[in-house]
Structure formats: C-alpha cells, structure tokens
Design a protein around this motif. Structure first.
Motif, short mmCIF file in Angstrom:
data_model
loop_
_atom_site.label_atom_id
_atom_site.label_comp_id
_atom_site.label_asym_id
_atom_site.label_seq_id
_atom_site.Cartn_x
_atom_site.Cartn_y
_atom_site.Cartn_z
N ALA A 141 -125.83 67.70 -44.95
CA ALA A 141 -126.95 68.60 -44.62
C ALA A 141 -126.82 69.91 -45.39
CB ALA A 141 -126.99 68.85 -43.11
N GLU A 142 -127.97 70.46 -45.77
CA GLU A 142 -128.01 71.74 -46.51
C GLU A 142 -127.43 72.86 -45.64
OE1 GLU A 142 -129.40 72.53 -49.64
OE2 GLU A 142 -129.45 70.35 -49.93
N PRO A 143 -126.81 73.86 -46.29
CA PRO A 143 -126.33 75.04 -45.54
C PRO A 143 -127.49 75.68 -44.76
CG PRO A 143 -125.58 75.14 -47.82
CD PRO A 143 -126.51 73.96 -47.72
N GLY A 144 -127.19 76.13 -43.56
CA GLY A 144 -128.21 76.82 -42.76
C GLY A 144 -129.05 75.89 -41.90
N THR A 145 -128.95 74.58 -42.13
CA THR A 145 -129.71 73.64 -41.28
C THR A 145 -129.00 73.47 -39.94
OG1 THR A 145 -128.55 71.72 -42.21
CG2 THR A 145 -130.63 72.38 -43.27
N ILE A 146 -129.77 73.01 -38.94
CA ILE A 146 -129.21 72.88 -37.58
C ILE A 146 -128.05 71.89 -37.56
CG2 ILE A 146 -129.75 71.99 -35.27
CD1 ILE A 146 -132.51 73.34 -35.51
N ARG A 147 -128.19 70.78 -38.29
CA ARG A 147 -127.09 69.80 -38.26
C ARG A 147 -125.86 70.31 -38.99
NH1 ARG A 147 -130.95 64.46 -38.90
NH2 ARG A 147 -130.95 63.88 -36.71
N LYS A 148 -126.05 71.08 -40.06
CA LYS A 148 -124.89 71.66 -40.74
C LYS A 148 -124.18 72.66 -39.83
CE LYS A 148 -123.02 71.75 -44.74
NZ LYS A 148 -122.29 70.54 -45.14
N LEU A 149 -124.98 73.50 -39.14
CA LEU A 149 -124.40 74.56 -38.32
C LEU A 149 -123.77 74.02 -37.03
CD1 LEU A 149 -127.25 77.20 -38.66
CD2 LEU A 149 -124.90 77.50 -39.46
N TYR A 150 -124.43 73.04 -36.39
CA TYR A 150 -124.04 72.66 -35.02
C TYR A 150 -123.66 71.19 -34.86
CZ TYR A 150 -126.23 77.16 -34.45
OH TYR A 150 -126.55 78.47 -34.59
N GLY A 151 -123.73 70.40 -35.93
CA GLY A 151 -123.35 69.00 -35.84
C GLY A 151 -121.90 68.83 -36.25
N SER A 152 -121.28 67.72 -35.79
CA SER A 152 -119.89 67.52 -36.19
C SER A 152 -119.65 66.16 -36.83
CB SER A 152 -118.94 67.74 -35.01
OG SER A 152 -119.49 67.25 -33.83
N SER A 153 -120.56 65.20 -36.64
CA SER A 153 -120.41 63.88 -37.25
C SER A 153 -121.76 63.19 -37.29
CB SER A 153 -119.43 63.03 -36.45
OG SER A 153 -120.00 62.71 -35.20
N LEU A 154 -121.81 62.03 -37.94
CA LEU A 154 -123.06 61.27 -38.04
C LEU A 154 -123.65 61.00 -36.66
CD1 LEU A 154 -125.03 59.72 -39.83
CD2 LEU A 154 -123.37 57.85 -39.94
N GLU A 155 -122.79 60.68 -35.72
CA GLU A 155 -123.24 60.38 -34.37
C GLU A 155 -123.53 61.66 -33.58
OE1 GLU A 155 -120.76 57.93 -31.58
OE2 GLU A 155 -121.71 56.44 -32.89
N ALA A 156 -122.61 62.59 -33.69
CA ALA A 156 -122.77 63.87 -32.98
C ALA A 156 -123.42 64.87 -33.93
CB ALA A 156 -121.41 64.38 -32.50
N ASN A 157 -124.69 64.56 -34.30
CA ASN A 157 -125.36 65.39 -35.30
C ASN A 157 -126.35 66.39 -34.67
OD1 ASN A 157 -127.23 63.48 -34.60
ND2 ASN A 157 -127.72 62.81 -36.67
N ALA A 158 -125.98 66.83 -33.48
CA ALA A 158 -126.60 67.98 -32.78
C ALA A 158 -128.00 67.73 -32.23
CB ALA A 158 -126.58 69.24 -33.64
N VAL A 159 -128.89 67.18 -33.07
CA VAL A 159 -130.28 67.05 -32.64
C VAL A 159 -130.94 65.76 -33.15
CG1 VAL A 159 -130.82 69.52 -32.38
CG2 VAL A 159 -131.04 68.43 -34.62
N HIS A 160 -131.99 65.38 -32.44
CA HIS A 160 -132.91 64.34 -32.91
C HIS A 160 -134.20 65.01 -33.35
CE1 HIS A 160 -135.55 60.80 -32.81
NE2 HIS A 160 -136.42 61.58 -32.16
N GLY A 161 -134.85 64.44 -34.34
CA GLY A 161 -136.21 64.86 -34.71
C GLY A 161 -137.04 63.64 -35.05
#
Ligand code: ATP
Ligand code: MG
Length: 139
Positions: free
Chosen positions: A98-118
C-alpha cells in the motif's frame, strides 16, 4: 455512472488496537460523509454470507475466522465516486504494497489484518450497505 456510496468495515484487529478514531479521522479529512455507522460483532454465519463471493477462495475460512474474532465497525460513506475514491484512500489489499499515507499502510499489519474493507463496485456497495443497514438507519 459513478456512485455516491461505499461500505467500509474497520476490521477486528484494527478495532482492538484502538484505530477506530484515527481511521474515522482519515475518512473525515478525505471528504467522506458518514451516512450510517455501527459497532457490532459478526457471527460466523453473517461473515460467511458477507464474504460469499470468496467462498471458493483458499483463504475464505481464515477470512471468516479473523472477521469474527472481535467487534467491527461498519459504515456507509458518501462521496462523489465513493467506491474508487475510498479504495484509493485505503490502498492495496496487502499493507506491504500500500502507498504511504493510506489507511492500510498506516493501520494494517498483514494481508488478512489489513485494517479495513472497502466495496469493489457500485453494485456491491449497495448490496453491502443493505446487508448492514435498513433505510431507517441511514441519515
Ligand atoms: P476488501 O474486500 O476487504 O476491501 P480487497 O477487495 O482489497 O479487500 P479481496 O480480494 O476482496 O481484497 O479480499 C477480501 C479480503 O480477504 C482482503 O481484504 C484480505 O483481508 C483477505 N485476503 C485476500 N487475499 C488473501 C490471501 N491470498 N490470503 C489471505 N487473505 C486474503
Ligand atoms: Mg474486496
């Protein structure tokens, strides 16, 4: 025609890690309006129904397990071209890509625990919004 709504979930690990506030701030700063929102713990049956499109994928069972490991936040977000705009804001599925500054870059930790769904299309955004919310819960 681009739609005005998308459906997001803040996933269990991100909720547990205290990222509801920071993620909602990002959503707010990026011009999305919250139409509906709730904190809830999905049952296994509900998670299986939500992710039915992925039922043949090898990661389906693990996905259902992680999505039912704790409460989530579900929300309908409104913005012009909402699906595409929100997927830009959350970044690639794997936080590592994920690009810097995106929600998954900032708050995700793995493919499965990727912070959010969209949502991935206008059609699915409407299906997913209807899955979580009645008209009475949308403002
Ligand atoms: P989402 O639908 O959650 O917004 P996405 O559209 O970027 O994410 P999908 O292909 O719809 O990605 O996958 C749904 C979810 O399943 C992903 O968010 C991720 O957590 C998980 N996932 C996807 N691919 C894999 C994989 N190969 N292994 C494990 N989990 C995966
Ligand atoms: Mg998807």
């Amino acid at each position: 025609m681009s739609g005005k709504i998308t459906l997001t979930m803040i996933k269990p690990l991100a909720v547990q890690q205290g990222f509801i506030g920071p993620i909602l701030s990002k959503i707010n700063e990026n011009g999305f309006r919250i139409v509906a929102m709730k904190l809830m713990w999905l049952t296994q049956n509900q998670a299986m129904r939500f992710y039915e499109v992925h039922k043949e994928r090898p990661f389906y069972n693990d996905l259902v397990k992680s999505m039912t490991s704790g409460p989530i936040v579900a929300a309908i977000l409104e913005k012009e071209n909402a699906v595409e705009e929100y997927r830009k804001l959350i970044g690639a599925t794997n936080p590592a890509n994920a690009e810097p500054g995106t929600i998954r870059k900032l708050y995700g930790s793995s493919l499965e625990a990727n912070a959010v769904h969209g949502s991935d299309s206008d059609e699915n955004a409407q299906i997913e919004a209807d899955f979580f919310f009645s008209k009475l819960e949308c403002f």
